[in-house]
Design a protein around this motif. Structure first.
Motif, PDB file in Angstrom:
ATOM      1  N   PRO A  70       0.814  -1.220   0.000  1.00 23.21           N
ATOM      2  CA  PRO A  70       0.000   0.000   0.000  1.00 23.21           C
ATOM      3  C   PRO A  70       0.850   1.274   0.000  1.00 23.21           C
ATOM      4  N   GLY A  71       2.094   1.190   0.504  1.00 19.98           N
ATOM      5  CA  GLY A  71       2.966   2.362   0.559  1.00 19.98           C
ATOM      6  C   GLY A  71       3.706   2.639  -0.745  1.00 19.98           C
ATOM      7  N   GLY A  72       3.421   1.879  -1.813  1.00 18.29           N
ATOM      8  CA  GLY A  72       4.066   2.163  -3.101  1.00 18.29           C
ATOM      9  C   GLY A  72       5.169   1.181  -3.434  1.00 18.29           C
ATOM     10  N   LYS A  73       5.964   1.535  -4.441  1.00 21.09           N
ATOM     11  CA  LYS A  73       6.875   0.528  -4.995  1.00 21.09           C
ATOM     12  C   LYS A  73       8.105   0.241  -4.139  1.00 21.09           C
ATOM     13  N   TYR A  74       8.346   1.047  -3.082  1.00 28.15           N
ATOM     14  CA  TYR A  74       9.438   0.711  -2.160  1.00 28.15           C
ATOM     15  C   TYR A  74       8.913   0.143  -0.843  1.00 28.15           C
ATOM     16  N   ASP A  75       7.608  -0.179  -0.850  1.00 33.65           N
ATOM     17  CA  ASP A  75       6.989  -0.849   0.298  1.00 33.65           C
ATOM     18  C   ASP A  75       6.706  -2.290  -0.134  1.00 33.65           C
ATOM     19  N   ASN A  76       7.775  -3.102  -0.232  1.00 36.31           N
ATOM     20  CA  ASN A  76       7.634  -4.435  -0.825  1.00 36.31           C
ATOM     21  C   ASN A  76       7.127  -5.425   0.207  1.00 36.31           C
ATOM     22  N   VAL A  77       5.962  -5.987  -0.071  1.00 39.89           N
ATOM     23  CA  VAL A  77       5.314  -6.855   0.919  1.00 39.89           C
ATOM     24  C   VAL A  77       5.319  -8.330   0.528  1.00 39.89           C
ATOM     25  N   ARG A  78       5.678  -8.646  -0.717  1.00 37.26           N
ATOM     26  CA  ARG A  78       5.711 -10.050  -1.165  1.00 37.26           C
ATOM     27  C   ARG A  78       6.733 -10.157  -2.294  1.00 37.26           C
ATOM     28  N   VAL A  79       7.075 -11.392  -2.654  1.00 37.31           N
ATOM     29  CA  VAL A  79       7.976 -11.579  -3.792  1.00 37.31           C
ATOM     30  C   VAL A  79       7.157 -11.450  -5.076  1.00 37.31           C
ATOM     31  N   GLY A  80       7.609 -10.556  -5.948  1.00 33.12           N
ATOM     32  CA  GLY A  80       6.905 -10.376  -7.218  1.00 33.12           C
ATOM     33  C   GLY A  80       7.880 -10.375  -8.371  1.00 33.12           C
ATOM     34  N   MET A  81       7.537  -9.676  -9.417  1.00 33.48           N
ATOM     35  CA  MET A  81       8.422  -9.598 -10.582  1.00 33.48           C
ATOM     36  C   MET A  81       8.391  -8.185 -11.147  1.00 33.48           C
ATOM     37  N   ASN A  82       9.206  -7.966 -12.168  1.00 42.96           N
ATOM     38  CA  ASN A  82       9.150  -6.702 -12.891  1.00 42.96           C
ATOM     39  C   ASN A  82       8.571  -7.018 -14.253  1.00 42.96           C
TER      40      ASN A  82
END
Ligand SMILES: *Cc1c(COP(=O)(O)O)cnc(C)c1O
Length: 376
Positions: A223-235
């Motif tokens: 919820p805090g944006g792209k530097y608030d990483n809450v899970r493993v994802g991808m680009n």
């Protein structure tokens, strides 16, 4: 002659495509931006979905879908035996087991009876948890959703629609891309809606699933944006240039390309009726004809057709030479007692002819005459 004539399409749409690309160059906004937002809205509206988000390719779209549905080790993913590896490769990467099902002998799509048999075999064995059915609208022909959806409901399975080949097709008035909890498509250049590189999209109606997929495609942002990483994802994202190319192409698909594909398919159908097995499109369905597939009487006749076409320099392809269950990569997947008779038979006899909305009648006549000569 081209198997798929992307150059003819470019020339038909050159003014709009060039103007859009120019505007991306001038804006210097290459990632995200107005074209991507506009495209996502138009894709969702076209498919009849609440949400669409674009991504880097059709395989990533499927990976995001499998991740969003929590697919992992110990899960069984059910898939048709006639497709390309990308339909289930991402599920395999996540550690799931793939259970292939035989195809329907007429539509070449997943056979609902085989699916039911495979689900029961998994349940009887008791080792894997039945989790997802991936319904691939093969060659642009919609799956039998009236049969598939109740099976999924009965066994508490989520449906993913792999609409990589069927964007533009419809099933009883509903567009492909609108089925399942999540649907995915690909904008690889040769697909019915293609860009000028790689691209893909994910479709869904549930707000939470959309949020989750958006997070998964941007490094698991929170919820805090792209530097608030809450899970493993991808680009995984579609760039602005590809969105700029896709917008006029989507309009052309809707305005005349789909219709032109039907005209081309009809000419082949009429020419080969009673001589070779032509594509079967069920009542109430419209195929996007990503491919025009013929079935020869047997493998030997298929070889004669291919030799004739090759001899005249007419492009042709075999989609696909090997059913998925027989690929080395899937040698450890469980087959239970499925024999895959229809899929094996299909792969031995199939050949695809040039098919695109810009195919000229004269060119098509040459293809037809050449195939018919091979039958003499
Ligand atoms: C093309 C295709 C994909 C993968 O799409 P990419 O954009 O090439 O990653 C997945 N499923 C099917 C059925 C396809 O034809």
């Amino acid at each position: 002659m081209h198997f798929i004539d992307l150059n003819a399409q470019y020339h038909a749409l050159k003014a709009e495509i060039n103007a859009n690309l120019q505007s991306v160059l001038e804006s210097a906004q290459f990632i995200g931006g107005p074209f991507v937002g506009e495209l996502e809205e138009k894709l969702a509206a076209f498919a009849g979905r609440k949400h669409c988000l674009t991504c880097a390719n059709g395989t990533d779209a499927l990976l995001a879908a499998y991740m969003a549905l929590g697919v992992g080790p110990g899960d069984a993913v059910f898939c048709t035996d006639v497709t390309m590896v990308a339909s289930v490769e991402p599920a395999k990467m996540l550690g799931a087991s793939i259970v292939f099902c035989d195809i329907d002998a007429r539509t070449y799509n997943i056979c609902p009876n085989s699916l039911e048999r495979q689900i029961k075999a998994v349940q009887a064995e008791g080792k894997l948890t039945p989790k997802v059915v991936v319904a691939v609208d093969i060659f642009g022909n919609p799956c039998d959703y009236d049969a598939l959806l109740p099976i999924c409901e009965r066994h508490n399975l989520s449906l993913i629609e792999d609409a990589a080949q069927s964007f533009g097709a419809s099933y009883h008035g509903r567009r492909c891309g609108s089925f399942g909890r999540i649907a995915t498509t690909s904008f690889f250049p040769a697909k019915p809606l293609g860009c000028y590189g790689d691209g893909g999209a994910i479709f869904m109606d549930e707000d939470e699933l959309e949020q989750l997929c958006r997070s998964l495609c941007v490094h698991g942002k929170g919820p805090g944006g792209k530097y608030d990483n809450v899970r493993v994802g991808m680009n995984s994202r579609l760039d602005a240039m590809q969105a700029a190319v896709l917008l006029p192409k989507l309009q052309a698909l809707e305005e005349y390309e789909l219709e032109a594909r039907q005209t081309v398919a009809k000419r082949y159908d009429d020419a080969f009726a009673g001589k070779l097995m032509t594509p079967f499109v069920a009542e109430g369905c419209i195929s996007a004809y990503a491919q025009y597939v013929l079935l020869a009487r047997d493998a030997a006749q298929r070889e004669r057709i291919i030799d004739r076409l090759d001899g005249k320099g007419i492009p042709n392809m075999v989609y696909y030479p090997t059913p998925q269950h027989a690929l080395p990569v899937f040698r450890h997947e469980p087959h239970y007692s499925e024999l895959y008779q229809n899929a094996n038979d299909y792969c031995a006899r199939t050949v695809s002819l040039p098919m695109h909305p810009y195919l000229k009648e004269q060119e098509q006549q040459l293809v037809i005459d050449t195939v018919l000569e091979a039958l003499l």
